[in-house]
Design an enzyme around this catalytic site. Sequence first.
Site, short mmCIF file in Angstrom:
data_model
loop_
_atom_site.label_atom_id
_atom_site.label_comp_id
_atom_site.label_asym_id
_atom_site.label_seq_id
_atom_site.Cartn_x
_atom_site.Cartn_y
_atom_site.Cartn_z
N HIS A 103 0.82 -1.22 0.00
CA HIS A 103 0.00 0.00 0.00
C HIS A 103 0.86 1.27 0.00
CE1 HIS A 103 -3.06 -2.89 1.15
NE2 HIS A 103 -3.98 -1.98 0.89
N TYR A 168 -2.91 5.03 -0.24
CA TYR A 168 -3.30 5.28 -1.63
C TYR A 168 -3.07 6.75 -2.00
CZ TYR A 168 -5.71 0.78 -1.15
OH TYR A 168 -6.01 -0.54 -0.92
#
Length: 437
Positions: A103, A168
Amino acid sequence: MRIMTCNLLVPAMLLLTCVISGRAAEVGYFANNGFGNPVASLQHPSAEHYNGKTYVAYQGPQEDPQVCVYDHAAQQWTGPVKAGENPLGRKPSPRDPDAIDNHGRPALIIDGEGFIHLIFGGHGGVPELGENTLGTPGGGKQIHAVSRRPEDITEWEVLDNVSPFGTYSQFVRMDDGDLYLFYRHGSHRSDWVYQKSVDNGRTFSEPVSVLKHKQRTDDPNVHDAWYAWFEKGKGDTITVGYVYHRCAIEGHAKDRVNGYFMRLDCADDSWETVQGEPLQIPVTKEYADAHTLVCDTGTEQCNHGTNRVDSEGNPHLFFRQGSGQVRYYRWSGTAWQGPSVISPGHKGQDGDFLIESPSVVRFLLTQGGDGGGEVGWWETTDGGRTWEQGARLISSPTATFDVDALVRNGGPQARMVVSEIDERGGDFYRKVYLLSD
Ligand code: ZN
């Protein structure tokens, strides 16, 4: 096909902190120390063309951000340079696939003075970082690093000026230099927010919630959650395409459904629908269904894709639907048209696209099958009614490819960064390529 050449022959593990110069033999990739899933379209941009050079960031050993730069005139790569430490990669066994978080892979953007900015390391943050009032903890820490000198990747410093709870992470830079940092403010059950900088990333505003997470009234076990992809629109606007995630605490599943779209007017940071009607933020699930829906997919899976605008400002976008098929939509000026299926598609298909005119659109897409894969062009010249396959830029009988979003300000000489996943197994190191036309 012309793949950029590189000068790296030493083992990946020796490249952690050094800059390699000079030329050895030529191979197709510019780095072989990509790690896990080194690039993806969600953390973007991860490459930018600037002053004759293309700067690339990707995830390397221990998930740390690595940066390379290609001088197009000199046909010379510099790097990789390890530009920081990713807390998500500080695991006892970096070779355990379950231990690769992915991530916190880096996004990269260059500011108005030529400094290179990275954002990386976040999966929502850990509780030790403090109270997250906009979401739930995940892991890691969102870290903002900047090059010490303009157009120079050799030294980096961390600027402690953004929330540690991001994941993100996505940069959008406007024509006037304003920098927006969008991200999800924690794990699944968190708001999507932005922080804005008007001084080349030296200071940022407090986070502003755009998409709201909340417990559902019909089932307290379930929270509304989102996945979103932000990009500069026409003029002083930012567009976002997003999908809904029904996030269950007990019996969690990866369900994502429905496609949505809206636009930020950066002149006063107000949001509006595709038709220009004002929106109140943060947007809830009920409000999004009423005002921003592109497609209601029912129970059919709908994963985020990218979105871009044509010369008239009308958005085009795609979502990855059903078994992972890329499906294209465009705003005609009065209605959403689509979906149109671009290619046969496969699970995990991804890509990005550029718009040459409102009816001429070119996608760079991954394709897979029988253990091998490729990345190549698909083009429509009739507004998405029909699609034709174009040139393959890279292919392999034994490997598939992960792709990032298109290179920012790239062109024929620098389109997309891809990493090669050997489907025969092996370790978690990946070759990384820069594709040109
Ligand atoms: Zn969830």
